[in-house]
Design a protein around this motif. Structure first.
Motif, PDB file in Angstrom:
ATOM      1  N   ALA A  98      42.076  78.448  41.578  1.00  0.00           N
ATOM      2  CA  ALA A  98      42.227  79.684  42.356  1.00  0.00           C
ATOM      3  C   ALA A  98      40.925  80.486  42.361  1.00  0.00           C
ATOM      4  CB  ALA A  98      43.365  80.528  41.797  1.00  0.00           C
ATOM      5  N   LYS A  99      40.250  80.528  41.223  1.00  0.00           N
ATOM      6  CA  LYS A  99      38.995  81.276  41.131  1.00  0.00           C
ATOM      7  C   LYS A  99      37.899  80.601  41.968  1.00  0.00           C
ATOM      8  CE  LYS A  99      36.404  84.489  39.370  1.00  0.00           C
ATOM      9  NZ  LYS A  99      36.583  85.887  39.677  1.00  0.00           N
ATOM     10  N   LEU A 100      37.860  79.260  41.966  1.00  0.00           N
ATOM     11  CA  LEU A 100      36.881  78.541  42.790  1.00  0.00           C
ATOM     12  C   LEU A 100      37.142  78.766  44.274  1.00  0.00           C
ATOM     13  CD1 LEU A 100      36.492  75.126  40.939  1.00  0.00           C
ATOM     14  CD2 LEU A 100      34.828  76.979  41.092  1.00  0.00           C
ATOM     15  N   GLN A 101      38.403  78.736  44.672  1.00  0.00           N
ATOM     16  CA  GLN A 101      38.730  78.962  46.083  1.00  0.00           C
ATOM     17  C   GLN A 101      38.361  80.379  46.511  1.00  0.00           C
ATOM     18  OE1 GLN A 101      42.828  77.787  46.192  1.00  0.00           O
ATOM     19  NE2 GLN A 101      42.333  75.648  46.651  1.00  0.00           N
ATOM     20  N   ALA A 102      38.572  81.344  45.621  1.00  0.00           N
ATOM     21  CA  ALA A 102      38.202  82.723  45.939  1.00  0.00           C
ATOM     22  C   ALA A 102      36.684  82.873  46.014  1.00  0.00           C
ATOM     23  CB  ALA A 102      38.775  83.673  44.890  1.00  0.00           C
ATOM     24  N   ALA A 103      35.959  82.234  45.098  1.00  0.00           N
ATOM     25  CA  ALA A 103      34.497  82.361  45.082  1.00  0.00           C
ATOM     26  C   ALA A 103      33.848  81.654  46.265  1.00  0.00           C
ATOM     27  CB  ALA A 103      33.941  81.807  43.772  1.00  0.00           C
ATOM     28  N   SER A 104      34.445  80.537  46.707  1.00  0.00           N
ATOM     29  CA  SER A 104      33.851  79.784  47.814  1.00  0.00           C
ATOM     30  C   SER A 104      34.475  80.121  49.163  1.00  0.00           C
ATOM     31  CB  SER A 104      34.004  78.284  47.563  1.00  0.00           C
ATOM     32  OG  SER A 104      35.367  77.915  47.657  1.00  0.00           O
ATOM     33  N   GLN A 105      35.450  81.011  49.168  1.00  0.00           N
ATOM     34  CA  GLN A 105      36.191  81.369  50.389  1.00  0.00           C
ATOM     35  C   GLN A 105      36.806  80.119  51.012  1.00  0.00           C
ATOM     36  OE1 GLN A 105      32.787  83.090  51.934  1.00  0.00           O
ATOM     37  NE2 GLN A 105      33.017  84.944  50.737  1.00  0.00           N
ATOM     38  N   SER A 106      37.371  79.257  50.154  1.00  0.00           N
ATOM     39  CA  SER A 106      38.053  78.007  50.512  1.00  0.00           C
ATOM     40  C   SER A 106      37.140  77.026  51.248  1.00  0.00           C
ATOM     41  CB  SER A 106      39.308  78.304  51.338  1.00  0.00           C
ATOM     42  OG  SER A 106      40.214  79.076  50.578  1.00  0.00           O
ATOM     43  N   ASP A 107      35.838  77.095  51.023  1.00  0.00           N
ATOM     44  CA  ASP A 107      34.882  76.158  51.609  1.00  0.00           C
ATOM     45  C   ASP A 107      34.654  75.023  50.612  1.00  0.00           C
ATOM     46  OD1 ASP A 107      32.899  74.849  52.982  1.00  0.00           O
ATOM     47  OD2 ASP A 107      31.352  76.327  52.556  1.00  0.00           O
ATOM     48  N   VAL A 108      35.238  73.842  50.878  1.00  0.00           N
ATOM     49  CA  VAL A 108      35.124  72.730  49.937  1.00  0.00           C
ATOM     50  C   VAL A 108      33.746  72.077  49.978  1.00  0.00           C
ATOM     51  CG1 VAL A 108      37.594  72.244  49.848  1.00  0.00           C
ATOM     52  CG2 VAL A 108      36.188  71.144  51.595  1.00  0.00           C
ATOM     53  N   ASP A 109      32.890  72.457  50.918  1.00  0.00           N
ATOM     54  CA  ASP A 109      31.518  71.953  50.954  1.00  0.00           C
ATOM     55  C   ASP A 109      30.576  72.764  50.072  1.00  0.00           C
ATOM     56  OD1 ASP A 109      32.001  69.806  52.640  1.00  0.00           O
ATOM     57  OD2 ASP A 109      31.693  71.003  54.445  1.00  0.00           O
ATOM     58  N   GLN A 110      31.105  73.787  49.425  1.00  0.00           N
ATOM     59  CA  GLN A 110      30.301  74.612  48.520  1.00  0.00           C
ATOM     60  C   GLN A 110      29.905  73.782  47.305  1.00  0.00           C
ATOM     61  OE1 GLN A 110      29.409  77.907  48.870  1.00  0.00           O
ATOM     62  NE2 GLN A 110      28.313  77.845  46.941  1.00  0.00           N
ATOM     63  N   ARG A 111      28.657  73.917  46.866  1.00  0.00           N
ATOM     64  CA  ARG A 111      28.167  73.181  45.702  1.00  0.00           C
ATOM     65  C   ARG A 111      28.633  73.876  44.425  1.00  0.00           C
ATOM     66  NH1 ARG A 111      24.684  69.255  45.364  1.00  0.00           N
ATOM     67  NH2 ARG A 111      23.923  69.585  47.459  1.00  0.00           N
ATOM     68  N   ILE A 112      29.124  73.077  43.467  1.00  0.00           N
ATOM     69  CA  ILE A 112      29.596  73.580  42.178  1.00  0.00           C
ATOM     70  C   ILE A 112      28.664  73.031  41.101  1.00  0.00           C
ATOM     71  CG2 ILE A 112      31.554  73.709  40.580  1.00  0.00           C
ATOM     72  CD1 ILE A 112      32.385  74.775  43.250  1.00  0.00           C
ATOM     73  N   TYR A 113      28.128  73.910  40.244  1.00  0.00           N
ATOM     74  CA  TYR A 113      27.310  73.486  39.104  1.00  0.00           C
ATOM     75  C   TYR A 113      28.161  73.601  37.856  1.00  0.00           C
ATOM     76  CZ  TYR A 113      22.825  73.485  41.598  1.00  0.00           C
ATOM     77  OH  TYR A 113      21.783  73.198  42.433  1.00  0.00           O
ATOM     78  N   LEU A 114      28.336  72.501  37.147  1.00  0.00           N
ATOM     79  CA  LEU A 114      29.085  72.487  35.904  1.00  0.00           C
ATOM     80  C   LEU A 114      28.097  72.458  34.751  1.00  0.00           C
ATOM     81  CD1 LEU A 114      31.734  72.341  34.372  1.00  0.00           C
ATOM     82  CD2 LEU A 114      31.741  69.872  34.721  1.00  0.00           C
ATOM     83  N   ARG A 115      28.088  73.540  33.969  1.00  0.00           N
ATOM     84  CA  ARG A 115      27.200  73.669  32.818  1.00  0.00           C
ATOM     85  C   ARG A 115      28.067  73.627  31.572  1.00  0.00           C
ATOM     86  NH1 ARG A 115      25.560  78.763  32.439  1.00  0.00           N
ATOM     87  NH2 ARG A 115      23.719  78.235  31.248  1.00  0.00           N
ATOM     88  N   ALA A 116      27.784  72.688  30.674  1.00  0.00           N
ATOM     89  CA  ALA A 116      28.557  72.569  29.440  1.00  0.00           C
ATOM     90  C   ALA A 116      27.618  72.405  28.263  1.00  0.00           C
ATOM     91  CB  ALA A 116      29.511  71.384  29.520  1.00  0.00           C
ATOM     92  N   SER A 117      27.957  73.054  27.173  1.00  0.00           N
ATOM     93  CA  SER A 117      27.163  72.920  25.956  1.00  0.00           C
ATOM     94  C   SER A 117      27.276  71.490  25.456  1.00  0.00           C
ATOM     95  CB  SER A 117      27.669  73.893  24.905  1.00  0.00           C
ATOM     96  OG  SER A 117      27.039  73.658  23.675  1.00  0.00           O
ATOM     97  N   LYS A 118      26.229  71.013  24.786  1.00  0.00           N
ATOM     98  CA  LYS A 118      26.287  69.645  24.266  1.00  0.00           C
ATOM     99  C   LYS A 118      27.246  69.528  23.086  1.00  0.00           C
ATOM    100  CE  LYS A 118      21.911  70.273  21.834  1.00  0.00           C
ATOM    101  NZ  LYS A 118      20.548  69.769  21.746  1.00  0.00           N
ATOM    102  N   ALA A 119      27.700  70.664  22.544  1.00  0.00           N
ATOM    103  CA  ALA A 119      28.674  70.644  21.452  1.00  0.00           C
ATOM    104  C   ALA A 119      30.102  70.458  21.970  1.00  0.00           C
ATOM    105  CB  ALA A 119      28.576  71.937  20.649  1.00  0.00           C
ATOM    106  N   VAL A 120      30.321  70.632  23.266  1.00  0.00           N
ATOM    107  CA  VAL A 120      31.662  70.474  23.850  1.00  0.00           C
ATOM    108  C   VAL A 120      31.962  68.988  23.976  1.00  0.00           C
ATOM    109  CG1 VAL A 120      33.062  70.906  25.908  1.00  0.00           C
ATOM    110  CG2 VAL A 120      31.480  72.644  25.097  1.00  0.00           C
ATOM    111  N   PRO A 121      33.159  68.545  23.556  1.00  0.00           N
ATOM    112  CA  PRO A 121      33.499  67.120  23.686  1.00  0.00           C
ATOM    113  C   PRO A 121      33.508  66.671  25.151  1.00  0.00           C
ATOM    114  CG  PRO A 121      35.092  68.271  22.302  1.00  0.00           C
ATOM    115  CD  PRO A 121      34.192  69.309  22.889  1.00  0.00           C
ATOM    116  N   TYR A 122      33.132  65.419  25.358  1.00  0.00           N
ATOM    117  CA  TYR A 122      33.052  64.864  26.710  1.00  0.00           C
ATOM    118  C   TYR A 122      34.403  64.923  27.419  1.00  0.00           C
ATOM    119  CZ  TYR A 122      32.344  61.609  30.526  1.00  0.00           C
ATOM    120  OH  TYR A 122      32.286  61.042  31.767  1.00  0.00           O
TER     121      TYR A 122
END
Length: 149
Positions: A98-122
């Protein structure tokens, strides 16, 4: 009474009748101007990296090249404790789509950057990535830090 000899070719800074030979200078003095510009450049070079991300994440290192981006991407971040953030706002896992749809205004062509700490399990990173791609977003990129050579 001695007279002062007139020396040919001798010129002083003044013309005849006490008027200066050169007129008033109306140009900007470039030396202080350049100094100010260089100081501002250094300030912006130091401050710019601090403005790019809000959530502090210890990213893994990889030798991937940067992507060309035509508009600002949506940043999804996972910190060391596994807390999920979208655009620097903490959210629950159930609210991610829901938050992604609100941030992108339901545009599925919007680029998403996923940033995760290396301490987070895969597995945790894979869960978030699966939720994003299941929501219809196909332009998902994992953010890493470049390897220092």
């Amino acid at each position: 009474m001695a007279t002062t000899p007139i020396v040919a070719g001798r010129k002083s800074g003044r013309g005849r009748r006490g008027v200066p030979r050169y007129g008033a200078m109306a140009d900007i003095n470039m030396t202080p101007f350049i100094d100010v510009m260089l100081v501002l450049l250094i300030i912006f070079m130091v401050a710019a990296p601090l403005l790019t991300t809000g959530v502090t994440v210890d990213l893994p290192r990889a030798s991937a090249t940067a992507l060309n981006v035509d508009r600002k991407p949506i940043a999804v971040s996972l910190n060391e404790q596994g807390q999920l953030y979208v655009m620097d706002e903490p959210i629950a896992d159930a609210d991610l789509v829901a938050k992604l749809q609100a941030a992108s205004q339901s545009d599925v062509d919007q680029r998403i950057y996923l940033r995760a700490s290396k301490a987070v399990p895969y597995g945790r990173v894979a869960e978030i990535m699966a939720a994003v791609t299941t929501a219809g977003y196909k332009k998902v990129a994992l953010v890493t830090e470049p390897i220092k050579q």
